[in-house]
Design an enzyme around this catalytic site. Sequence first.
Site, short mmCIF file in Angstrom:
data_model
loop_
_atom_site.label_atom_id
_atom_site.label_comp_id
_atom_site.label_asym_id
_atom_site.label_seq_id
_atom_site.Cartn_x
_atom_site.Cartn_y
_atom_site.Cartn_z
N GLU A 79 42.68 30.01 44.06
CA GLU A 79 42.10 29.42 42.79
C GLU A 79 39.77 28.98 42.61
O GLU A 79 40.44 28.98 43.76
CB GLU A 79 42.73 28.15 42.18
CG GLU A 79 44.42 28.02 41.87
CD GLU A 79 44.39 28.85 40.20
OE1 GLU A 79 43.39 29.64 39.93
OE2 GLU A 79 45.90 28.61 39.79
N ASN B 120 40.85 34.07 35.74
CA ASN B 120 39.86 32.62 36.54
C ASN B 120 39.43 32.71 37.80
O ASN B 120 38.68 32.76 38.18
CB ASN B 120 40.26 31.99 36.44
CG ASN B 120 41.57 31.18 37.02
OD1 ASN B 120 42.06 32.44 37.60
ND2 ASN B 120 42.27 30.04 37.76
N HIS C 7 40.84 34.48 40.64
CA HIS C 7 41.99 33.82 41.53
C HIS C 7 42.16 35.39 42.14
O HIS C 7 42.56 36.34 41.55
CB HIS C 7 42.73 32.71 41.40
CG HIS C 7 43.85 33.07 40.52
ND1 HIS C 7 44.05 33.23 39.34
CD2 HIS C 7 44.92 34.35 40.89
CE1 HIS C 7 44.83 33.07 38.64
NE2 HIS C 7 45.60 34.74 39.64
N ASP D 189 52.07 35.81 47.85
CA ASP D 189 52.28 34.25 47.94
C ASP D 189 53.07 33.89 47.36
O ASP D 189 53.95 34.60 46.73
CB ASP D 189 51.01 33.73 46.75
CG ASP D 189 50.52 35.11 45.25
OD1 ASP D 189 49.86 35.35 44.67
OD2 ASP D 189 51.99 35.25 45.32
C1 GLP Z 1 49.14 35.78 39.74
C2 GLP Z 1 49.79 36.04 41.15
C3 GLP Z 1 48.53 36.83 41.80
C4 GLP Z 1 48.41 38.04 40.42
C5 GLP Z 1 47.57 37.13 39.33
C6 GLP Z 1 47.37 38.69 38.05
O1 GLP Z 1 48.67 34.68 39.62
N1 GLP Z 1 50.16 34.93 42.48
O2 GLP Z 1 48.47 37.06 42.48
O3 GLP Z 1 47.03 39.02 40.97
O4 GLP Z 1 48.47 36.75 38.87
O5 GLP Z 1 48.64 38.76 37.48
P1 GLP Z 1 49.14 39.91 36.26
O6 GLP Z 1 48.68 41.14 37.69
O7 GLP Z 1 50.07 39.54 35.63
O8 GLP Z 1 47.69 39.81 35.48
#
Ligand code: GLP
Length: 232
Positions: free
Chosen positions: A138, A131, A133, A72
Site C-alpha cells: 500500500e 491507489n 498498490h 499476496d
Molecule cells: C488486490 C490485489 C492486487 C491486484 C489489485 C487490483 O489488491 N492484492 O494484486 O493487482 O487488487 O485488482 P483488480 O485487478 O481486481 O483491479
Amino acid sequence: MNRGKVPPQDADLTNSESLSYKIAETLAGIIRQKPNCALGLPTGRTPLHCYRILREWPEFLDWSQVRCFSLDEYFDVEPEQTFGHYLETHLYRHVNVSRSNVFTAVQYDNYDELIGRCGGLDYILLGIGRNGHIAFNEPGTPLDSWTHCAWLDESTRMANQEFFGSLENVPQKAVTMGIRTILSSRRLALLAVGESKRDVLNLAMTGPICSEVPASFLRIHEHLEVLADFDW
Ligand code: GLP
C-alpha cells in the site's frame, strides 16, 4: 521500460483480450523455455482473462515443474475467500501444476528465503490497485521492503468488498511480497485494464518514484513490460 505492444489485432478480440493473450503467450514461452521456472501470480479481476487463455492453451503446456508463488494472501478468511482458492479455481486445477510447487506466503515464515532457495523468480505478472498498490504494498511501503504483513487501505478494502459481502467483512490485514521481493524477479509485467486504472498508471509511470505510489518503484526494474488497454 517496455510499453507493451499489442499483438496484431484479431477482429474478435478486444484490446484487453489481446493484451491478456500476449501475456499468456509470454508465460507459455517462459514455461516451454524453462520448465521449472518460478512465477509470481496475481489475483483480482485483471488477470482473469489471461488465466482463461492459459487454461485453454491449444498445445500441451507442461506445468508439472513450474513453481507458482502467489503475490499476496489475506489473513483469517474462509478458505473459499483466499487468493489460494482463487488461483486454484482459475488456474491450478486446470493445468498439471504439482501442488508441492504451489506456494503462498502465509504458509512460510520466510517467503523470500524460499524464493531464493528456488533460484529466484523468473517472471511476475502484476496488476495495480486504484491507489497505486502492487500486490498488497500500500502507499507508504518503502522500497526496501521484503515479504511482510500489511494493513489494507480503506480504498483497497472497498475495492474488494464484493468478494466478502460487506466492507465490514473485508480483512484489515494481508501478507504480501514486498517491493524488493517483486523487483528481485528477472522479469516483470504490469497489466492495467479499464479506465479506472488510467490515472493511477499514468501517475505511477510518469510521476515521481516514491513510496506514496508503490507501483512507481517498478520503473527501477530494467525488464518491466507495461500493458494497458488505454493510452497513458
Ligand atoms: C488486490 C490485489 C492486487 C491486484 C489489485 C487490483 O489488491 N492484492 O494484486 O493487482 O487488487 O485488482 P483488480 O485487478 O481486481 O483491479
